[in-house]
Design an enzyme around this catalytic site. Structure first.
Site, PDB file in Angstrom:
ATOM      1  N   LYS A 290       6.269   1.935  -5.809  1.00  0.00           N
ATOM      2  CA  LYS A 290       6.391   0.901  -6.580  1.00  0.00           C
ATOM      3  C   LYS A 290       6.371   1.244  -8.068  1.00  0.00           C
ATOM      4  O   LYS A 290       7.513   0.838  -8.820  1.00  0.00           O
ATOM      5  CB  LYS A 290       4.919   0.407  -6.637  1.00  0.00           C
ATOM      6  CG  LYS A 290       4.628   0.348  -5.522  1.00  0.00           C
ATOM      7  CD  LYS A 290       3.523  -1.043  -5.242  1.00  0.00           C
ATOM      8  CE  LYS A 290       2.218  -0.260  -5.435  1.00  0.00           C
ATOM      9  NZ  LYS A 290       2.007   0.877  -3.809  1.00  0.00           N
ATOM     10  N   THR A 291       5.795   2.534  -8.215  1.00  0.00           N
ATOM     11  CA  THR A 291       6.251   2.809  -9.670  1.00  0.00           C
ATOM     12  C   THR A 291       7.397   3.388 -10.147  1.00  0.00           C
ATOM     13  O   THR A 291       8.038   3.318 -11.038  1.00  0.00           O
ATOM     14  CB  THR A 291       4.747   3.372 -10.207  1.00  0.00           C
ATOM     15  OG1 THR A 291       3.802   2.411 -10.424  1.00  0.00           O
ATOM     16  CG2 THR A 291       5.457   4.121 -12.051  1.00  0.00           C
ATOM     17  N   THR A 292       7.343   3.988  -8.725  1.00  0.00           N
ATOM     18  CA  THR A 292       8.564   5.195  -9.313  1.00  0.00           C
ATOM     19  C   THR A 292       9.524   3.998  -8.853  1.00  0.00           C
ATOM     20  O   THR A 292      11.086   4.269  -9.839  1.00  0.00           O
ATOM     21  CB  THR A 292       9.092   5.856  -7.550  1.00  0.00           C
ATOM     22  OG1 THR A 292       8.364   7.004  -7.589  1.00  0.00           O
ATOM     23  CG2 THR A 292      10.232   6.808  -8.020  1.00  0.00           C
TER      24      THR A 292
ATOM     25  N   ASN B  88       0.388  -1.131   0.463  1.00  0.00           N
ATOM     26  CA  ASN B  88      -0.030  -0.142   0.610  1.00  0.00           C
ATOM     27  C   ASN B  88       0.811   1.486   0.319  1.00  0.00           C
ATOM     28  O   ASN B  88       0.575   1.995  -0.255  1.00  0.00           O
ATOM     29  CB  ASN B  88      -1.068  -0.011   1.391  1.00  0.00           C
ATOM     30  CG  ASN B  88      -1.897  -1.565   1.078  1.00  0.00           C
ATOM     31  OD1 ASN B  88      -2.187  -1.217  -0.024  1.00  0.00           O
ATOM     32  ND2 ASN B  88      -2.803  -1.468   1.887  1.00  0.00           N
TER      33      ASN B  88
ATOM     34  N   GLU C 255       1.521  -1.577 -12.556  1.00  0.00           N
ATOM     35  CA  GLU C 255      -0.356  -2.022 -12.009  1.00  0.00           C
ATOM     36  C   GLU C 255      -0.672  -3.168 -12.569  1.00  0.00           C
ATOM     37  O   GLU C 255      -2.396  -2.828 -13.203  1.00  0.00           O
ATOM     38  CB  GLU C 255      -1.102  -0.121 -12.687  1.00  0.00           C
ATOM     39  CG  GLU C 255      -0.146   1.031 -12.442  1.00  0.00           C
ATOM     40  CD  GLU C 255      -0.434   1.043 -10.440  1.00  0.00           C
ATOM     41  OE1 GLU C 255      -0.808   0.259  -9.573  1.00  0.00           O
ATOM     42  OE2 GLU C 255       0.386   1.779 -10.268  1.00  0.00           O
TER      43      GLU C 255
ATOM     44  N   LYS D 263       3.824   4.085  -0.894  1.00  0.00           N
ATOM     45  CA  LYS D 263       3.773   5.409  -2.162  1.00  0.00           C
ATOM     46  C   LYS D 263       5.395   4.380  -3.017  1.00  0.00           C
ATOM     47  O   LYS D 263       6.294   3.917  -1.958  1.00  0.00           O
ATOM     48  CB  LYS D 263       4.522   6.175  -2.201  1.00  0.00           C
ATOM     49  CG  LYS D 263       4.647   7.256  -2.999  1.00  0.00           C
ATOM     50  CD  LYS D 263       3.986   8.650  -2.309  1.00  0.00           C
ATOM     51  CE  LYS D 263       4.714   9.982  -3.593  1.00  0.00           C
ATOM     52  NZ  LYS D 263       6.026   9.558  -4.827  1.00  0.00           N
TER      53      LYS D 263
ATOM     54  N   TRP E 131     -11.723   3.948 -11.929  1.00  0.00           N
ATOM     55  CA  TRP E 131     -12.447   4.353 -11.341  1.00  0.00           C
ATOM     56  C   TRP E 131     -13.362   5.157 -12.027  1.00  0.00           C
ATOM     57  O   TRP E 131     -14.196   6.302 -11.172  1.00  0.00           O
ATOM     58  CB  TRP E 131     -11.964   4.740  -9.540  1.00  0.00           C
ATOM     59  CG  TRP E 131     -10.588   5.421  -9.578  1.00  0.00           C
ATOM     60  CD1 TRP E 131     -10.835   7.145 -10.564  1.00  0.00           C
ATOM     61  CD2 TRP E 131      -9.653   4.885  -9.534  1.00  0.00           C
ATOM     62  NE1 TRP E 131      -9.442   7.359  -9.923  1.00  0.00           N
ATOM     63  CE2 TRP E 131      -8.545   6.231  -9.536  1.00  0.00           C
ATOM     64  CE3 TRP E 131      -8.704   3.412  -9.573  1.00  0.00           C
ATOM     65  CZ2 TRP E 131      -7.337   6.103  -9.371  1.00  0.00           C
ATOM     66  CZ3 TRP E 131      -7.782   3.712  -9.325  1.00  0.00           C
ATOM     67  CH2 TRP E 131      -6.727   4.788  -9.065  1.00  0.00           C
TER      68      TRP E 131
ATOM     69  N   PHE F  56      -8.208   6.301 -15.462  1.00  0.00           N
ATOM     70  CA  PHE F  56      -8.083   5.626 -13.773  1.00  0.00           C
ATOM     71  C   PHE F  56      -9.508   4.373 -14.097  1.00  0.00           C
ATOM     72  O   PHE F  56     -10.361   5.321 -14.234  1.00  0.00           O
ATOM     73  CB  PHE F  56      -8.324   6.606 -12.833  1.00  0.00           C
ATOM     74  CG  PHE F  56      -7.253   6.951 -12.243  1.00  0.00           C
ATOM     75  CD1 PHE F  56      -5.874   6.170 -12.117  1.00  0.00           C
ATOM     76  CD2 PHE F  56      -6.636   8.262 -13.004  1.00  0.00           C
ATOM     77  CE1 PHE F  56      -4.237   6.448 -11.262  1.00  0.00           C
ATOM     78  CE2 PHE F  56      -5.314   8.456 -12.580  1.00  0.00           C
ATOM     79  CZ  PHE F  56      -4.383   7.640 -11.363  1.00  0.00           C
TER      80      PHE F  56
ATOM     81  N   ARG G 243      17.728   2.602 -14.823  1.00  0.00           N
ATOM     82  CA  ARG G 243      19.509   1.538 -14.855  1.00  0.00           C
ATOM     83  C   ARG G 243      20.001   0.723 -16.166  1.00  0.00           C
ATOM     84  O   ARG G 243      20.852   1.027 -17.013  1.00  0.00           O
ATOM     85  CB  ARG G 243      19.861   1.162 -13.695  1.00  0.00           C
ATOM     86  CG  ARG G 243      20.664  -0.178 -13.519  1.00  0.00           C
ATOM     87  CD  ARG G 243      20.282  -0.542 -11.694  1.00  0.00           C
ATOM     88  NE  ARG G 243      20.381  -0.234 -11.314  1.00  0.00           N
ATOM     89  CZ  ARG G 243      19.946   0.127  -9.704  1.00  0.00           C
ATOM     90  NH1 ARG G 243      19.826  -1.372  -9.613  1.00  0.00           N
ATOM     91  NH2 ARG G 243      20.334   0.657  -8.379  1.00  0.00           N
TER      92      ARG G 243
END
Length: 199
Positions: free
Chosen positions: A43-45, A39, A131, A41, A96, A94, A53
């Site tokens: 993950k994508t970063t 949960n 995602e 912040k 949603w 998104f 790299r």
């Protein structure tokens, strides 16, 4: 002070021996499956950091962005000119916001075709499925298709999957799983997402 320095040196020697042993035991070379979930912040970063790299060494990279594909992405903007980077984004944004299961499923399936192509290409060193976890959870992608693509990809290819609530079967076959825990998130306290920091 001398005793402290002596203890420190002994501890560092022990640590070095342990690390050297681990390095010596790591002899297998192949592509990996990495999962960035949880949960928290970032993950994508983290995935974009690995993309940078790989590109830095001249490797070919393919990125599939589910859900957040229409959002601004500073990393994507900065790296877009790199000839070794190929990015495909789901066109509905998104889920949603759309609230249309049929449209979201169709958009997911369309971009998944690109993902499958990349995962069959042995010249692509790294594939990021950003995602993807939501696509499986919402039933837009059959888990069996995802597992088959992962199992049949080229041996030297690494895949990174990001997103919350990673499926147990995906987690079970991953080489490395990092769970990002949320301790505090500014958004939950009224802080707006900041350009150049959050996206």
């Amino acid at each position: 002070m001398t005793d402290r320095n002596t203890r420190h040196k002994a501890a560092m020697e022990k640590l070095k021996s342990h690390v050297d042993d681990k390095v010596a035991q790591a002899t297998e070379e192949r592509g990996q499956l990495l999962v960035f979930t949880g949960n928290g912040k970032g993950k994508t970063t983290a995935a974009w950091g690995t993309i940078t790299r790989a590109l830095g060494y001249g490797y070919k990279v393919g990125v599939i962005q589910f859900i957040k594909g229409l959002w601004e992405c500073g990393e994507r903007e900065r790296l877009a000119e790199d000839a070794n980077l190929e990015v495909h984004a789901m066109t509905t944004g998104f889920t949603w916001d759309t609230q249309n299961r049929d449209a979201d499923t169709a958009a997911c399936q369309a971009v998944w075709q690109q993902a499958q192509r990349l995962m069959r290409d042995d010249s692509v060193y790294l594939v990021v499925l950003d995602e993807l976890t939501y696509m499986v959870k919402f039933g837009y992608l059959p888990l069996e298709e995802v597992m088959t693509a992962l199992e049949n990809r080229p041996a030297e290819q690494t895949v990174i999957i990001t997103g919350r609530n990673a499926n147990r079967e995906i987690v079970a076959c991953a080489d490395t799983v990092t769970e990002m825990s949320e301790i505090r998130h500014g958004f939950n306290h009224g802080l707006k997402a900041r350009r150049g920091i959050d996206f």
